[in-house]
Design a protein around this motif. Structure first.
Motif, PDB file in Angstrom:
ATOM      1  N   UNK A 163       0.870  -1.177   0.000  1.00 46.00           N
ATOM      2  CA  UNK A 163       0.000   0.000   0.000  1.00 46.00           C
ATOM      3  C   UNK A 163       0.902   1.222   0.000  1.00 46.00           C
ATOM      4  N   UNK A 164       0.973   1.862  -1.139  1.00 46.81           N
ATOM      5  CA  UNK A 164       1.864   3.012  -1.305  1.00 46.81           C
ATOM      6  C   UNK A 164       3.289   2.657  -0.875  1.00 46.81           C
ATOM      7  N   UNK A 165       3.712   1.445  -1.256  1.00 48.32           N
ATOM      8  CA  UNK A 165       5.068   0.985  -0.974  1.00 48.32           C
ATOM      9  C   UNK A 165       5.247   0.291   0.353  1.00 48.32           C
ATOM     10  N   UNK A 166       4.248   0.346   1.229  1.00 48.28           N
ATOM     11  CA  UNK A 166       4.346  -0.277   2.557  1.00 48.28           C
ATOM     12  C   UNK A 166       3.862  -1.722   2.472  1.00 48.28           C
ATOM     13  N   UNK A 167       4.729  -2.701   2.800  1.00 49.31           N
ATOM     14  CA  UNK A 167       4.308  -4.103   2.709  1.00 49.31           C
ATOM     15  C   UNK A 167       3.183  -4.418   3.699  1.00 49.31           C
ATOM     16  N   UNK A 168       2.190  -5.147   3.215  1.00 47.89           N
ATOM     17  CA  UNK A 168       1.069  -5.556   4.068  1.00 47.89           C
ATOM     18  C   UNK A 168       1.402  -6.880   4.733  1.00 47.89           C
ATOM     19  N   UNK A 169       2.470  -6.866   5.514  1.00 43.58           N
ATOM     20  CA  UNK A 169       2.927  -8.050   6.237  1.00 43.58           C
ATOM     21  C   UNK A 169       3.579  -7.594   7.527  1.00 43.58           C
TER      22      UNK A 169
END
Length: 465
Positions: A163-169
């Motif tokens: 999300x906008x470069x932020x990993x969803x983990x």
């Protein structure tokens, strides 16, 4: 084909094959194994440009030998006994520091048990997003020790949605925390889907709209505050045509919803945690009732079909009502997560959970951005009472009330939306009706009650002595 794979994976079903391809595509060499050898061979044969990073193996011994030490092996097998059997078969072949990662749809209690019983490193990781997410970027909820998560964090963040470069983990906490968060995610998913289906029923049976027009409504709503994966696909499903007949797809689908049990797990665990999730519970009940096709047919024969045509609700009111229901559903889910923090001492990262749900998972929506900010700014506060969402509910709860009332008057069952409204009304009322319940309990069982003067263990005049 690598002889020194970075990670292994067992189970090349729909999700396992997609996840293995994702891992290879992100530049990690992976060894794979499936109990049915032909499945492994077919997967390798169809790997195309990714084949160079995939090592197919035909025995557990070959799989273990193909992975660099210290090893990490993902399990993508059906939840339950199959996971235990796979661990029992695999662990004797591993070194003491080799890591097993269950990325299946496990019950968090099973994960806790496996962590306690493990003779070697173990992680329980929730993965959401279905086949598309597994292949191109899921939401990943880790559970276990921080040092074990660190060993595979680069892989997990690389394959996760962004999300906008932020990993969803992210690591949720120890033991079964990751699978607990995934379970609550699935519970919210049940309720969100059910609420959308209830509004669909009003559009179809109340307003008499055809399927394409309903699809247009959902597509339009997906451009506004309801923007989400589930609203998006609801529009696409409504527009879809049956390949065999050319008829609207929804018109040929039997009206009985399937389930794999995670919604039911959520409801049961919520009761243990004293965390009311009525919208989720109603959604589970709705699926159970949908399966009772013969009894429903008998009911229609006896009483006539319930839903009647009516025109008392405009699309804006329906949109706002659905918005209110959605907020209340999420509020219940996050309250359940807060209860787990309280009861298990996990210190679940609420704001981070909302962040990793923004992409990749089934309940991803634009609203989660605001939830992440709100949970960070007002920690420990029920979402419905936070400044941002309280303002939205002030603007939308009247619409939800109109939707529920008009639907009830015209025979449209709205179990999830109506339970959300009841939750809202109970949560904003200081003095409800529990005094009568306590009076009844004291009358027949002398259970006692707390007096408004502060004294505990009080009884009514029927108490003897």
């Amino acid at each position: 084909m690598s002889e020194d794979a970075r990670i292994g994976l067992i189970g090349l079903g729909t999700m396992g094959a997609a996840l293995a391809s994702n891992i290879a595509e992100k530049g990690f060499d992976i060894a794979v194994f499936n109990r049915t050898t032909q499945v492994t061979r077919d997967f390798a044969a169809q790997a195309g440009d990714l084949a160079a990073r995939i090592t197919p193996t035909e025995s557990l011994e070959d799989l273990v030998a193909a992975i660099a030490k210290p090893r990490a092996i993902i399990l993508m097998v059906p939840a339950g006994d199959a996971v235990d059997a796979q661990i029992d078969a695999l662990r004797p072949l591993l070194d003491d520091d080799d890591l097993i990662i269950d990325c299946g749809n496990a019950n968090f209690q099973d994960t806790d048990r496996r962590v306690e019983a493990a003779t070697g490193p173990f992680l329980g990781v929730g993965v959401s997003g279905g086949e598309e997410g597994a292949r191109h970027g899921p939401s990943i909820m880790g559970g276990g020790k921080a040092d074990l998560w660190a060993r595979v964090e680069d892989i997990m963040t690389a394959i996760a949605a962004k999300h906008e470069g932020d990993p969803c983990a992210a690591l949720m906490g120890p033991g079964g925390a990751g699978h607990f968060v995934k379970m609550v995610h699935n519970g919210i998913e049940y309720a969100d889907m059910q609420m959308i289906a209830e509004v669909y029923g009003i559009l179809r049976d109340g307003h008499g709209m055809d399927y394409d027009s309903i699809g247009d409504v959902f597509a339009e709503w997906n451009k506004g505050p309801l923007e989400s994966y589930l609203i998006e696909i609801s529009g696409k499903v409504a527009h879809a045509k049956d390949l065999a007949t050319g008829a609207p797809l929804l018109s040929v689908i039997v009206d009985a919803a399937g389930q794999k049990g995670t919604g039911r797990w959520t409801v049961i665990e919520a009761q243990h945690r004293l965390a009311p999730v009525p919208a989720i519970e109603a959604a589970v009940v709705a699926r159970n009732l949908s399966a009772r096709l013969e009894e429903r047919a008998k009911g229609q024969e006896v009483f006539g079909a319930a839903p009647q045509a009516f025109d008392g609700l405009d699309l804006t009111t329906l949109e706002k009502g659905l918005m209110a229901g959605k907020i209340l559903c999420y509020a219940q889910g996050f309250e359940m997560l807060s209860a787990a923090t309280r009861d298990f001492g996990w210190d679940l990262p609420m704001s981070r959970i909302a962040q990793i749900w923004r992409q990749g998972c089934i309940i991803r929506s634009s609203m989660l951005d605001d939830m992440a900010s709100t949970l960070n700014a007002e920690p420990g506060v029920n979402l419905m009472f936070t400044d941002h969402f309280a303002a939205i509910l002030r603007d939308t709860h009247g619409a939800l009330r109109q939707v529920v009332a008009q639907a009830a008057l015209n025979g449209h069952p709205l179990p999830a939306l109506s339970s959300g409204l009841a939750y809202f009304d109970m949560m904003r009322t200081t003095r409800g009706t529990a005094d009568m319940v306590q009076g009844q309990r004291d009358f027949f069982g002398l259970h006692g009650f707390v007096h408004t003067n502060g004294k505990t263990g009080q009884h009514g005049p029927w108490a003897k002595g």
